[in-house]
Design a protein around this motif. Structure first.
Motif, mmCIF file in Angstrom:
data_model
loop_
_atom_site.group_PDB
_atom_site.id
_atom_site.type_symbol
_atom_site.label_atom_id
_atom_site.label_comp_id
_atom_site.label_asym_id
_atom_site.label_seq_id
_atom_site.Cartn_x
_atom_site.Cartn_y
_atom_site.Cartn_z
ATOM 1 N N GLN A 185 0.836 -1.214 0.000
ATOM 2 C CA GLN A 185 0.000 0.000 0.000
ATOM 3 C C GLN A 185 0.867 1.259 0.000
ATOM 4 O O GLN A 185 0.604 2.210 -0.732
ATOM 5 C CB GLN A 185 -0.946 0.006 1.198
ATOM 6 N N VAL A 186 1.896 1.278 0.841
ATOM 7 C CA VAL A 186 2.775 2.444 0.907
ATOM 8 C C VAL A 186 3.507 2.631 -0.421
ATOM 9 O O VAL A 186 3.564 3.744 -0.963
ATOM 10 C CB VAL A 186 3.790 2.303 2.059
ATOM 11 N N ALA A 187 4.067 1.550 -0.957
ATOM 12 C CA ALA A 187 4.799 1.639 -2.218
ATOM 13 C C ALA A 187 3.886 2.089 -3.354
ATOM 14 O O ALA A 187 4.273 2.919 -4.186
ATOM 15 C CB ALA A 187 5.434 0.285 -2.548
ATOM 16 N N SER A 188 2.679 1.569 -3.386
ATOM 17 C CA SER A 188 1.732 1.953 -4.437
ATOM 18 C C SER A 188 1.330 3.412 -4.292
ATOM 19 O O SER A 188 1.178 4.126 -5.288
ATOM 20 C CB SER A 188 0.496 1.054 -4.382
ATOM 21 N N GLY A 189 1.152 3.864 -3.044
ATOM 22 C CA GLY A 189 0.811 5.255 -2.815
ATOM 23 C C GLY A 189 1.912 6.199 -3.253
ATOM 24 O O GLY A 189 1.656 7.254 -3.837
ATOM 25 N N LEU A 190 3.145 5.822 -2.991
ATOM 26 C CA LEU A 190 4.286 6.659 -3.390
ATOM 27 C C LEU A 190 4.463 6.681 -4.906
ATOM 28 O O LEU A 190 4.930 7.668 -5.471
ATOM 29 C CB LEU A 190 5.562 6.153 -2.723
ATOM 30 N N ALA A 191 4.088 5.600 -5.560
ATOM 31 C CA ALA A 191 4.289 5.494 -7.004
ATOM 32 C C ALA A 191 3.149 6.083 -7.815
ATOM 33 O O ALA A 191 3.301 6.309 -9.017
ATOM 34 C CB ALA A 191 4.479 4.024 -7.391
ATOM 35 N N SER A 192 2.001 6.331 -7.174
ATOM 36 C CA SER A 192 0.823 6.791 -7.912
ATOM 37 C C SER A 192 0.370 8.151 -7.411
ATOM 38 O O SER A 192 0.117 8.296 -6.208
ATOM 39 C CB SER A 192 -0.328 5.780 -7.755
ATOM 40 N N PRO A 193 0.252 9.151 -8.296
ATOM 41 C CA PRO A 193 -0.317 10.435 -7.867
ATOM 42 C C PRO A 193 -1.704 10.229 -7.275
ATOM 43 O O PRO A 193 -2.508 9.471 -7.825
ATOM 44 C CB PRO A 193 -0.382 11.243 -9.168
ATOM 45 N N VAL A 194 -1.991 10.867 -6.152
ATOM 46 C CA VAL A 194 -3.251 10.642 -5.443
ATOM 47 C C VAL A 194 -4.444 10.934 -6.337
ATOM 48 O O VAL A 194 -5.431 10.195 -6.336
ATOM 49 C CB VAL A 194 -3.308 11.504 -4.163
ATOM 50 N N GLU A 195 -4.372 12.001 -7.119
ATOM 51 C CA GLU A 195 -5.489 12.396 -7.974
ATOM 52 C C GLU A 195 -5.746 11.379 -9.089
ATOM 53 O O GLU A 195 -6.868 11.212 -9.540
ATOM 54 C CB GLU A 195 -5.217 13.765 -8.597
ATOM 55 N N ALA A 203 -5.582 6.070 2.026
ATOM 56 C CA ALA A 203 -6.664 5.756 2.956
ATOM 57 C C ALA A 203 -6.385 4.422 3.635
ATOM 58 O O ALA A 203 -6.610 4.255 4.843
ATOM 59 C CB ALA A 203 -8.000 5.713 2.220
ATOM 60 N N HIS A 204 -5.884 3.458 2.864
ATOM 61 C CA HIS A 204 -5.521 2.162 3.440
ATOM 62 C C HIS A 204 -4.412 2.324 4.478
ATOM 63 O O HIS A 204 -4.472 1.742 5.567
ATOM 64 C CB HIS A 204 -5.049 1.209 2.337
ATOM 65 N N VAL A 205 -3.405 3.122 4.132
ATOM 66 C CA VAL A 205 -2.291 3.336 5.053
ATOM 67 C C VAL A 205 -2.772 4.029 6.319
ATOM 68 O O VAL A 205 -2.433 3.630 7.442
ATOM 69 C CB VAL A 205 -1.182 4.166 4.371
ATOM 70 N N GLY A 206 -3.582 5.086 6.156
ATOM 71 C CA GLY A 206 -4.095 5.813 7.318
ATOM 72 C C GLY A 206 -4.954 4.946 8.216
ATOM 73 O O GLY A 206 -4.847 5.003 9.447
ATOM 74 N N GLY A 207 -5.812 4.111 7.622
ATOM 75 C CA GLY A 207 -6.644 3.220 8.419
ATOM 76 C C GLY A 207 -5.827 2.189 9.163
ATOM 77 O O GLY A 207 -6.087 1.887 10.336
ATOM 78 N N PHE A 208 -4.830 1.631 8.483
ATOM 79 C CA PHE A 208 -3.969 0.606 9.088
ATOM 80 C C PHE A 208 -3.213 1.173 10.286
ATOM 81 O O PHE A 208 -3.170 0.559 11.364
ATOM 82 C CB PHE A 208 -2.985 0.096 8.038
ATOM 83 N N VAL A 209 -2.620 2.346 10.109
ATOM 84 C CA VAL A 209 -1.872 2.973 11.202
ATOM 85 C C VAL A 209 -2.820 3.319 12.358
ATOM 86 O O VAL A 209 -2.480 3.111 13.535
ATOM 87 C CB VAL A 209 -1.146 4.237 10.701
ATOM 88 N N ALA A 210 -4.008 3.817 12.035
ATOM 89 C CA ALA A 210 -4.985 4.127 13.083
ATOM 90 C C ALA A 210 -5.344 2.873 13.878
ATOM 91 O O ALA A 210 -5.460 2.912 15.107
ATOM 92 C CB ALA A 210 -6.238 4.745 12.465
#
Length: 246
Positions: A185-195, A203-210
């Motif tokens: 999830q982190v790697a995909s988020g860094l590789a893909s522009p959010v928009e 969102a997956h990363v934020g939920g997991f950390v929460a």
């Protein structure tokens, strides 16, 4: 590797987990029973639109307040595969977390993780008019909690070799399955522009950390962190059996 079940039985009935699955499935059938235009409108009305949430855009004739879409978006899905994948993960991992917390605390935990996940995405694109839908943010919180409570729990995964010749299933410790999922999830988020990303990886990363942060406060006192997987019980009465034909 694709998780299909776990081998981590706990006494009790996960009523809330089943109820959430039923609610998501019910909402999905309602969505796709609408006419095509109405189905798309429902996604915009009940999905979380960051621009509407933060006030840079207005939604005319909105059936619910903008803040409420943080909750309603958790029960909306974009297609059958989206729904099926999310509900499979919730079915595999949700029961243990519900039973480790109790029903009321699990409901609150699930919602708070979903809110944290939605805001993790929305704050990165505050003016976006693309709706966010899906239970994956809240379910990511469940995965984070599972990692801390049952890192040695055994997760049954389906391995699909390439090219596909023979499907295999085997058990892998939860810390490997969920740790690898989080890294992806982190790697995909860094590789893909959010928009531009079709998946809300942050969102997956934020939920997991929460989920990892909150689980010590929501679990029952008698449930330890880093819980050891329950050992299998050998039934000597079946010792002579050689297989399902015995």
């Amino acid at each position: 590797m694709f998780p299909i079940s776990d081998d981590n039985p706990e006494p009790g009935t996960p009523i809330v987990t089943w109820a959430i699955i039923a609610a998501c499935v019910g909402v999905f059938f309602w969505q796709f029973s609408q006419a095509p235009g109405a189905a798309e409108l429902a996604v915009y009305q009940f999905g979380l639109i960051p621009g509407v949430l933060f006030g840079s855009t207005e939604m005319t004739d909105a059936p619910v307040p903008a803040w409420a879409t943080v909750i309603t978006s958790m029960f909306m899905h974009g297609g059958l595969a989206h729904l099926g994948g999310n509900m499979l993960y919730l079915w595999i991992f949700g029961d243990n977390i519900e039973l480790a917390m109790g029903r009321l605390r699990f409901i609150l935990f699930y919602i708070v993780c979903g809110v944290a996940a939605a805001l993790s995405h929305a704050l990165l694109v505050p003016a976006s008019t693309v709706p966010l839908v899906g239970a994956s943010g809240a379910i990511s919180g469940v995965l984070g909690a599972y990692l801390l409570l049952y890192p040695r729990g055994r997760v049954r995964v389906l391995f699909i070799p390439f090219p596909v010749i023979l499907l295999r299933t085997f058990y892998v410790p939860a810390i490997i399955v969920l740790g690898l999922w989080f890294v992806i999830q982190v790697a995909s988020g860094l590789a893909s522009p959010v928009e531009e990303a079709g998946v809300a990886f942050w969102a997956h990363v934020g939920g997991f950390v929460a989920g990892m942060v909150l689980v010590p406060f929501f679990k029952r006192r008698d449930v330890p962190l880093f819980h050891k997987a329950a050992p299998k019980v050998f039934d000597g009465r079946n010792a002579g059996r050689r297989g399902p034909w015995g």
